[in-house]
Design an enzyme around this catalytic site. Structure first.
Site, mmCIF file in Angstrom:
data_model
loop_
_atom_site.group_PDB
_atom_site.id
_atom_site.type_symbol
_atom_site.label_atom_id
_atom_site.label_comp_id
_atom_site.label_asym_id
_atom_site.label_seq_id
_atom_site.Cartn_x
_atom_site.Cartn_y
_atom_site.Cartn_z
ATOM 1 N N SER A 135 0.694 -1.175 -0.095
ATOM 2 C CA SER A 135 0.041 -0.016 -0.025
ATOM 3 C C SER A 135 0.679 1.242 -0.062
ATOM 4 O O SER A 135 0.500 2.197 -0.395
ATOM 5 C CB SER A 135 -0.965 -0.061 1.263
ATOM 6 O OG SER A 135 -0.296 0.049 2.537
ATOM 7 N N LYS A 174 0.312 4.197 6.917
ATOM 8 C CA LYS A 174 -0.247 5.006 5.976
ATOM 9 C C LYS A 174 0.408 6.293 6.457
ATOM 10 O O LYS A 174 0.770 6.710 7.546
ATOM 11 C CB LYS A 174 -1.652 5.247 6.093
ATOM 12 C CG LYS A 174 -2.781 3.925 5.755
ATOM 13 C CD LYS A 174 -2.222 3.555 4.148
ATOM 14 C CE LYS A 174 -3.338 2.678 3.677
ATOM 15 N NZ LYS A 174 -2.760 1.128 4.315
#
Length: 234
Positions: A135, A174
């Site tokens: 990701s 993230k």
């Protein structure tokens, strides 16, 4: 024959200073001061030493830490290896994967890794995790990479963080952005969309301060490394 001409060998002070720093460290297990370099190499003044140290720093061969008298550090060693005293042991706690909280930073490490002190601004309290998933691939963090994490409860806008989502019981890696009463967790992957979550369910578990990658795959230590002995226990 003309008189008054004497051949002079031009000194390569930069290389002499670099070699002196290496020799001094190998003998003293510390780094020399500017005056010790001046005296040891019989250089005319500290300012001449300082000039060449600045050039070595610009070339990426050394770094100078703050205003310390012994603030010189080698970035590159002749054999390509940093000495043990310049390596920091960091606990490896496992993987970061959705659906599982990361271990407590005080937990018993699965292994230890050692990285050069120069790579880090602050080596206190850090821990390492293996990344699962892609990701954050556009931020140069891929599946199997190791991340070095500093455990702090808050990060700046856009910093990469290890985040625990209390309502989902998930851990994610993230970039963090605050948008009113919610938080945007931004991946770095063209096929993935950001995740918007209420601020109250977000727990920052740490900020990523370094990424370690081996193009052939990151090998973890086979045994437990003991910081006190400097050896691996098989």
């Amino acid at each position: 024959m003309k008189r008054g001409h004497r051949s002079r060998i031009r000194r390569d002070l930069r290389q002499e200073i670099l070699a002196f720093i290496v020799r001094w460290y190998q003998q003293e297990r510390t780094y020399p001061t500017v005056r010790e370099i001046q005296k040891g190499l019989k250089i005319s003044s500290p300012s001449v030493v300082d000039y060449h140290l600045r050039r070595l720093e610009e070339e990426g061969l050394i770094v100078r830490v703050g205003r310390r008298s012994r603030g010189i550090r080698l970035r590159r060693w002749p054999d390509g290896l940093a000495p043990e005293a310049d390596l920091i042991p960091i606990p490896f706690l496992g993987s970061i994967a959705a659906g599982e909280p990361i271990p407590n930073p005080g937990a018993t490490p699965l292994a230890w890794i050692r990285i050069p002190r120069l790579w880090l601004v602050d080596g206190n309290g850090l821990f390492a995790l293996r990344v699962q998933g892609n990701s954050m691939v556009d931020a140069l963090v891929g599946d199997g990479d190791l991340i070095i994490v500093k455990p702090i409860p808050q990060v700046e806008e856009g910093e990469m963080a290890v985040v625990w989502l209390a309502d989902r019981h998930e851990t994610t890696l993230k970039r963090v952005y605050r948008e009113g009463d919610r938080i945007r967790l931004q991946p770095a992957h063209p096929a993935m969309t950001p995740l918007y979550v209420p601020a109250e369910v977000v727990q920052i578990q740490g900020k990523v301060v370094q990424v370690l990658r081996n193009l052939n795959g990151i090998p973890l230590p086979g045994g437990q490394y003991s910081p006190s002995t400097g050896r691996e226990d098989k």
